[in-house]
Design an enzyme around this catalytic site. Structure first.
Site, PDB file in Angstrom:
ATOM      1  N   TYR A  61     138.195 -51.059  61.586  1.00 38.72           N
ATOM      2  CA  TYR A  61     138.511 -51.887  60.420  1.00 38.72           C
ATOM      3  C   TYR A  61     138.208 -51.134  59.133  1.00 38.72           C
ATOM      4  CZ  TYR A  61     133.438 -52.887  60.000  1.00 38.72           C
ATOM      5  OH  TYR A  61     132.069 -52.794  59.848  1.00 38.72           O
ATOM      6  N   CYS A  62     138.799 -51.601  58.035  1.00 38.55           N
ATOM      7  CA  CYS A  62     138.519 -51.094  56.698  1.00 38.55           C
ATOM      8  C   CYS A  62     138.844 -52.210  55.708  1.00 38.55           C
ATOM      9  CB  CYS A  62     139.303 -49.814  56.403  1.00 38.55           C
ATOM     10  SG  CYS A  62     141.098 -49.999  56.459  1.00 38.55           S
ATOM     11  N   THR A  63     138.929 -51.901  54.430  1.00 40.10           N
ATOM     12  CA  THR A  63     139.088 -52.932  53.407  1.00 40.10           C
ATOM     13  C   THR A  63     140.395 -53.702  53.561  1.00 40.10           C
ATOM     14  OG1 THR A  63     137.848 -51.518  51.882  1.00 40.10           O
ATOM     15  CG2 THR A  63     139.046 -53.375  50.922  1.00 40.10           C
TER      16      THR A  63
END
Length: 318
Positions: A207-209
């Site tokens: 995951y990331c922003t």
């Protein structure tokens, strides 16, 4: 997918990315700069060899006009495709701080090599498939059932360490294999040097922003490990979309760091997961002291009582 927003003139932030090839990249960049200036938008836009990545701020009406014009322009500007499928993400100004301090300042529309800069430490083969996307709902269910699954479930955060300090995913029975990155470009080297052991047959939840870094990070991970037994998936739309789906009831603890004047956002009254680097008090607001590591200049959390004291980040202090 783009959902129409109220055009009442309130300040909003628009985040987006697309991987594509351009017919005339310089002409598209020039047209984008003129469009943003005409609409009074501020922010950063990368017109890269491999696509588009932007964070823009302005009134809801101006940003809606930008989305419509850019989508239309993409039908002729993109070589063999369009921008019709862009996931336009809308952010609101935080209600706990003056809007004036949250506004993006200035406008930079630049030609760039990559949608996200990664090649300084080893280019990623774009011909390699990125990990499959899973919806926030499926990501949530994988976390919820993590401890009970036969396959090991492991979280992998593609963001920088200073972003993780204020918010990250946590779930019972789910391990965290994230790397301490100062910047995203460090990822290929960190994967080669760290060689964290991922269990055979593991499901890796990346995951990331907002999703854009996972597109490259999942390729980098696959290249570094070279194993077919890992099931690597990425959260579609990133933490942003997960928050929209689950609000404060999900597995994300703390705030989602964002690269604009808001600094970090979260629904409801989030848990404070960060701590002042000087005194250790619970703290998660980078704007309080705007402190930087005295050695590497990475952001450091520092409370009001400790503001101004010399401080080192955890990576330099190790």
């Amino acid at each position: 997918m783009y959902k129409r927003q109220p055009s009442d003139g309130d300040y909003r932030v628009l985040l987006f990315y697309a991987y594509c090839r351009w017919r005339d990249r310089r002409a598209f960049r020039d047209a984008q700069a003129a469009l943003c200036e005409r609409l009074g938008l501020a922010g950063r836009l990368r017109v890269a060899v491999d696509g588009l990545n932007g964070t823009l701020g302005g009134s809801g009406r101006a940003l809606e006009a930008y989305v419509a014009a850019t989508t239309a322009a993409g039908r002729s500007a993109v070589d063999g495709g369009s921008l019709d499928g862009v996931d336009w993400k809308w952010g609101e100004a935080r209600g706990d701080a003056p809007v004036a301090g949250q506004r993006l300042r200035g406008l930079r529309v630049a030609l760039a090599k990559e949608v996200v800069s990664l090649s300084s430490c080893g280019a990623v083969d774009l011909a390699r498939d990125a990990a499959r996307h899973v919806s926030p709902g499926e990501f949530h269910e994988l976390l919820r059932a993590g401890a009970a699954r036969e396959r090991a479930v492991v979280l992998f955060d593609a963001r920088n360490v200073y972003e993780r300090r204020v918010g990250l995913f946590r779930a019972p029975g789910v391990a965290d294999a994230s790397l301490p990155l100062r910047q995203f470009g460090d990822l290929p080297r960190a994967l080669r040097e760290d060689r964290k052991a991922l269990p055979a047959g593991a499901t890796v939840l990346m995951y990331c922003t907002g999703g854009v870094r996972c597109e490259q990070a999942s390729r980098a991970l696959a290249a570094a490990y070279g194993r077919d037994d890992l099931d690597v998936v990425q959260l579609a739309g990133g933490i942003h979309r997960y928050h929209e789906r689950f609000g404060a009831t999900g597995f994300f603890a703390g705030k989602n760091f964002v690269f604009d004047g808001r600094m970090a956002v979260a629904p409801g009254d989030p848990e404070v997961v960060g701590a002042c680097a000087t005194c250790g008090a619970a703290h998660d607001d980078y704007a309080t002291a705007r402190a930087r590591c005295g050695t590497c200049r990475m952001r450091v959390l520092q409370c009001a009582a400790c503001a101004g004291a010399a401080v080192a980040c955890e990576l330099c202090a190790a």
